[in-house]
Design an enzyme around this catalytic site. Structure first.
Site, PDB file in Angstrom:
ATOM      1  N   LYS A  14       0.825  -1.215   0.000  1.00 17.16           N
ATOM      2  CA  LYS A  14       0.000   0.000   0.000  1.00 17.16           C
ATOM      3  C   LYS A  14       0.856   1.262   0.000  1.00 17.16           C
ATOM      4  O   LYS A  14       0.618   2.192  -0.763  1.00 17.16           O
ATOM      5  CB  LYS A  14      -0.906   0.053   1.250  1.00 17.16           C
ATOM      6  CG  LYS A  14      -1.850  -1.097   1.403  1.00 17.16           C
ATOM      7  CD  LYS A  14      -2.715  -0.953   2.657  1.00 17.16           C
ATOM      8  CE  LYS A  14      -1.946  -0.986   3.958  1.00 17.16           C
ATOM      9  NZ  LYS A  14      -1.273  -2.257   4.244  1.00 17.16           N
ATOM     10  N   ARG A  89      -9.578   1.460   8.510  1.00 13.85           N
ATOM     11  CA  ARG A  89      -9.134   0.117   8.869  1.00 13.85           C
ATOM     12  C   ARG A  89     -10.178  -0.633   9.656  1.00 13.85           C
ATOM     13  O   ARG A  89      -9.958  -1.769  10.045  1.00 13.85           O
ATOM     14  CB  ARG A  89      -7.909   0.274   9.753  1.00 13.85           C
ATOM     15  CG  ARG A  89      -6.643  -0.235   9.135  1.00 13.85           C
ATOM     16  CD  ARG A  89      -5.573   0.042  10.148  1.00 13.85           C
ATOM     17  NE  ARG A  89      -4.441  -0.763   9.966  1.00 13.85           N
ATOM     18  CZ  ARG A  89      -3.385  -0.388   9.258  1.00 13.85           C
ATOM     19  NH1 ARG A  89      -3.359   0.750   8.629  1.00 13.85           N
ATOM     20  NH2 ARG A  89      -2.348  -1.186   9.184  1.00 13.85           N
ATOM     21  N   ARG A 123      11.809  -5.641   4.216  1.00 15.58           N
ATOM     22  CA  ARG A 123      11.566  -4.193   4.156  1.00 15.58           C
ATOM     23  C   ARG A 123      12.590  -3.419   4.979  1.00 15.58           C
ATOM     24  O   ARG A 123      12.944  -3.788   6.086  1.00 15.58           O
ATOM     25  CB  ARG A 123      10.166  -3.868   4.684  1.00 15.58           C
ATOM     26  CG  ARG A 123       9.943  -2.359   4.773  1.00 15.58           C
ATOM     27  CD  ARG A 123       8.512  -1.975   4.854  1.00 15.58           C
ATOM     28  NE  ARG A 123       7.829  -2.544   6.002  1.00 15.58           N
ATOM     29  CZ  ARG A 123       6.527  -2.449   6.197  1.00 15.58           C
ATOM     30  NH1 ARG A 123       5.775  -1.839   5.295  1.00 15.58           N
ATOM     31  NH2 ARG A 123       5.975  -2.978   7.263  1.00 15.58           N
ATOM     32  N   ARG A 153      11.589  -1.923  10.527  1.00 16.30           N
ATOM     33  CA  ARG A 153      10.493  -1.436  11.370  1.00 16.30           C
ATOM     34  C   ARG A 153      10.266  -2.381  12.543  1.00 16.30           C
ATOM     35  O   ARG A 153      10.191  -3.583  12.360  1.00 16.30           O
ATOM     36  CB  ARG A 153       9.215  -1.321  10.524  1.00 16.30           C
ATOM     37  CG  ARG A 153       8.721   0.088  10.390  1.00 16.30           C
ATOM     38  CD  ARG A 153       7.611   0.215   9.386  1.00 16.30           C
ATOM     39  NE  ARG A 153       6.361  -0.405   9.784  1.00 16.30           N
ATOM     40  CZ  ARG A 153       5.247  -0.349   9.063  1.00 16.30           C
ATOM     41  NH1 ARG A 153       5.244   0.302   7.901  1.00 16.30           N
ATOM     42  NH2 ARG A 153       4.153  -0.945   9.466  1.00 16.30           N
ATOM     43  N   ARG A 164      -0.434  -8.591  13.539  1.00 14.69           N
ATOM     44  CA  ARG A 164      -0.981  -7.610  12.583  1.00 14.69           C
ATOM     45  C   ARG A 164      -1.863  -8.288  11.546  1.00 14.69           C
ATOM     46  O   ARG A 164      -2.888  -7.748  11.143  1.00 14.69           O
ATOM     47  CB  ARG A 164       0.171  -6.865  11.879  1.00 14.69           C
ATOM     48  CG  ARG A 164       0.823  -5.810  12.775  1.00 14.69           C
ATOM     49  CD  ARG A 164       2.172  -5.387  12.247  1.00 14.69           C
ATOM     50  NE  ARG A 164       2.136  -4.789  10.949  1.00 14.69           N
ATOM     51  CZ  ARG A 164       3.177  -4.745  10.115  1.00 14.69           C
ATOM     52  NH1 ARG A 164       4.331  -5.282  10.460  1.00 14.69           N
ATOM     53  NH2 ARG A 164       3.057  -4.167   8.945  1.00 14.69           N
TER      54      ARG A 164
HETATM   55  P1  AP5 Z   1       4.897  -1.575   1.730  1.00 21.56           P
HETATM   56  O1  AP5 Z   1       4.524  -0.707   0.585  1.00 21.56           O
HETATM   57  O2  AP5 Z   1       5.702  -0.985   2.831  1.00 21.56           O
HETATM   58  O3  AP5 Z   1       3.602  -2.327   2.296  1.00 21.56           O
HETATM   59  P2  AP5 Z   1       2.343  -1.759   3.085  1.00 21.56           P
HETATM   60  O4  AP5 Z   1       1.122  -2.384   2.519  1.00 21.56           O
HETATM   61  O5  AP5 Z   1       2.390  -0.275   3.174  1.00 21.56           O
HETATM   62  O6  AP5 Z   1       2.621  -2.443   4.497  1.00 21.56           O
HETATM   63  P3  AP5 Z   1       2.562  -1.833   5.957  1.00 21.56           P
HETATM   64  O7  AP5 Z   1       3.289  -2.816   6.829  1.00 21.56           O
HETATM   65  O8  AP5 Z   1       2.992  -0.413   5.992  1.00 21.56           O
HETATM   66  O9  AP5 Z   1       1.058  -1.926   6.249  1.00 21.56           O
HETATM   67  P4  AP5 Z   1       0.400  -1.915   7.599  1.00 21.56           P
HETATM   68  O10 AP5 Z   1      -1.005  -1.756   7.199  1.00 21.56           O
HETATM   69  O11 AP5 Z   1       0.678  -3.082   8.450  1.00 21.56           O
HETATM   70  O12 AP5 Z   1       1.150  -0.722   8.380  1.00 21.56           O
HETATM   71  P5  AP5 Z   1       0.772   0.803   8.677  1.00 21.56           P
HETATM   72  O13 AP5 Z   1       2.012   1.582   8.654  1.00 21.56           O
HETATM   73  O14 AP5 Z   1      -0.360   1.228   7.838  1.00 21.56           O
HETATM   74  O15 AP5 Z   1       5.682  -2.836   1.111  1.00 21.56           O
HETATM   75  C1  AP5 Z   1       6.233  -3.838   1.953  1.00 21.56           C
HETATM   76  C2  AP5 Z   1       7.612  -4.254   1.412  1.00 21.56           C
HETATM   77  O16 AP5 Z   1       7.439  -4.905   0.161  1.00 21.56           O
HETATM   78  C3  AP5 Z   1       8.591  -3.107   1.142  1.00 21.56           C
HETATM   79  O17 AP5 Z   1       9.894  -3.563   1.458  1.00 21.56           O
HETATM   80  C4  AP5 Z   1       8.478  -2.867  -0.370  1.00 21.56           C
HETATM   81  O18 AP5 Z   1       9.684  -2.362  -0.924  1.00 21.56           O
HETATM   82  C5  AP5 Z   1       8.184  -4.276  -0.870  1.00 21.56           C
HETATM   83  N1  AP5 Z   1       7.339  -4.310  -2.041  1.00 21.56           N
HETATM   84  C6  AP5 Z   1       6.170  -3.633  -2.247  1.00 21.56           C
HETATM   85  N2  AP5 Z   1       5.648  -3.961  -3.436  1.00 21.56           N
HETATM   86  C7  AP5 Z   1       6.502  -4.867  -3.994  1.00 21.56           C
HETATM   87  C8  AP5 Z   1       6.501  -5.585  -5.239  1.00 21.56           C
HETATM   88  N3  AP5 Z   1       5.526  -5.432  -6.132  1.00 21.56           N
HETATM   89  N4  AP5 Z   1       7.530  -6.440  -5.476  1.00 21.56           N
HETATM   90  C9  AP5 Z   1       8.544  -6.611  -4.577  1.00 21.56           C
HETATM   91  N5  AP5 Z   1       8.595  -5.948  -3.394  1.00 21.56           N
HETATM   92  C10 AP5 Z   1       7.581  -5.095  -3.119  1.00 21.56           C
HETATM   93  O19 AP5 Z   1       0.263   0.684  10.179  1.00 21.56           O
HETATM   94  C11 AP5 Z   1       1.130   0.348  11.225  1.00 21.56           C
HETATM   95  C12 AP5 Z   1       0.378   0.322  12.541  1.00 21.56           C
HETATM   96  O20 AP5 Z   1      -0.149   1.631  12.837  1.00 21.56           O
HETATM   97  C13 AP5 Z   1      -0.850  -0.593  12.593  1.00 21.56           C
HETATM   98  O21 AP5 Z   1      -0.492  -1.919  12.931  1.00 21.56           O
HETATM   99  C14 AP5 Z   1      -1.701   0.085  13.675  1.00 21.56           C
HETATM  100  O22 AP5 Z   1      -1.258  -0.237  14.968  1.00 21.56           O
HETATM  101  C15 AP5 Z   1      -1.438   1.564  13.434  1.00 21.56           C
HETATM  102  N6  AP5 Z   1      -2.420   2.173  12.509  1.00 21.56           N
HETATM  103  C16 AP5 Z   1      -2.166   2.684  11.267  1.00 21.56           C
HETATM  104  N7  AP5 Z   1      -3.300   3.136  10.692  1.00 21.56           N
HETATM  105  C17 AP5 Z   1      -4.290   2.898  11.581  1.00 21.56           C
HETATM  106  C18 AP5 Z   1      -5.690   3.104  11.559  1.00 21.56           C
HETATM  107  N8  AP5 Z   1      -6.310   3.645  10.493  1.00 21.56           N
HETATM  108  N9  AP5 Z   1      -6.419   2.724  12.644  1.00 21.56           N
HETATM  109  C19 AP5 Z   1      -5.820   2.187  13.724  1.00 21.56           C
HETATM  110  N10 AP5 Z   1      -4.501   1.946  13.807  1.00 21.56           N
HETATM  111  C20 AP5 Z   1      -3.737   2.295  12.756  1.00 21.56           C
HETATM  112 MG    MG Z   2       2.711   1.101   4.718  1.00 19.51          MG
END
Ligand code: AP5
Ligand code: MG
Length: 207
Positions: A14, A89, A123, A153, A164
């Site tokens: 994402k 979410r 990552r 991270r 998660r």
């Molecule tokens: P990446 O793009 O980083 O993936 P992502 O989907 O953004 O994964 P996240 O781990 O950031 O999602 P998340 O939802 O768990 O975390 P968030 O920060 O939102 O890609 C992953 C890896 O793959 C990278 O190394 C990239 O280079 C590689 N990659 C990507 N595409 C590729 C491809 N096509 N081929 C090869 N490699 C590829 O949330 C974190 C925490 O914050 C949550 O757990 C929660 O506690 C809190 N939080 C955030 N938002 C909320 C909310 N709305 N409500 C409540 N709590 C929240």
């Molecule tokens: Mg992300």
């Protein structure tokens, strides 16, 4: 430009695709995860509250994140479209968003469990927000955009990833049905390269 939501499991891509969309269409990339991590780093009250939830792989309470996003969407740069990454979410967050915004499209990034595990394990991120994968870094440990040292991270540890993923299945996956019913959901298979996946997403957004 459109008001876009990016749905998908942790590690699906994402953040990676949202950054490309933001650059291509000149719209802000609004990531609740990035906002929360910035607050943790700066030691704010919000950061202190968020840390315990993030470390446990749980969600930060709805009212907290809803407030953050509602305020962010009022800023001038969000008037001509935006890409929301990691929000909503929960159904409660989606309903709250409906009260303050008109979402045009929800892009659901679909990848299997094995791909997720591989993407998260490799990552590396930068404080500037850039995200990399070790498979593409050629051994480099610094950010190509700002030169700072990259890091792993905290919540990418295997036990936190497991939590998660469970949180995602229980609380976030129901949003797929929510946006499907509204007729604005598009599923995109994102198991290709970053560039291939982005081409698919652009097609969907340009339709
Ligand atoms: P990446 O793009 O980083 O993936 P992502 O989907 O953004 O994964 P996240 O781990 O950031 O999602 P998340 O939802 O768990 O975390 P968030 O920060 O939102 O890609 C992953 C890896 O793959 C990278 O190394 C990239 O280079 C590689 N990659 C990507 N595409 C590729 C491809 N096509 N081929 C090869 N490699 C590829 O949330 C974190 C925490 O914050 C949550 O757990 C929660 O506690 C809190 N939080 C955030 N938002 C909320 C909310 N709305 N409500 C409540 N709590 C929240
Ligand atoms: Mg992300």
């Amino acid at each position: 430009m459109k008001n876009i939501i990016m749905l998908g499991a942790p590690g699906a891509g994402k953040g990676t695709q949202s950054a490309l969309i933001a650059e291509e269409y000149h719209i802000p990339h609004i990531s609740t995860g990035d906002i929360l991590r910035k607050n943790i780093k700066e030691g704010t009250e919000l950061g202190k509250l968020a840390k315990s939830y993030i470390d446990a792989g749980a969600l930060v309470p709805d009212d907290v994140v809803i407030g953050i996003v509602a305020d962010r969407l009022k800023e001038d740069d969000a008037l001509n479209g935006y890409v929301l990454d990691g929000f909503p979410r929960t159904i409660a967050q989606a309903e709250a968003l409906d009260k303050v915004a008109k979402i045009d499209i929800a892009v659901n990034i679909v990848v299997g469990f094995d791909v997720i595990v591989e993407r998260l394990a490799g990552r590396r991120v930068c404080v500037c927000g850039a995200t990399y994968h070790t498979s593409k870094l050629n051994g480099s440990t610094t950010c190509a955009k700002c030169g700072k040292e990259l890091f792993f991270r905290d919540d990418d540890k295997p036990e936190t990833v497991r939590a998660r993923l469970e949180t995602y299945e229980k609380q976030t996956a129901p949003l797929i049905g929510y946006y499907e019913k509204k007729g604005i959901l598009v599923n995109v298979d994102a198991t290709g390269t970053i560039e291939q996946d982005f081409e698919k997403i652009k097609k969907v957004l340009n339709d």
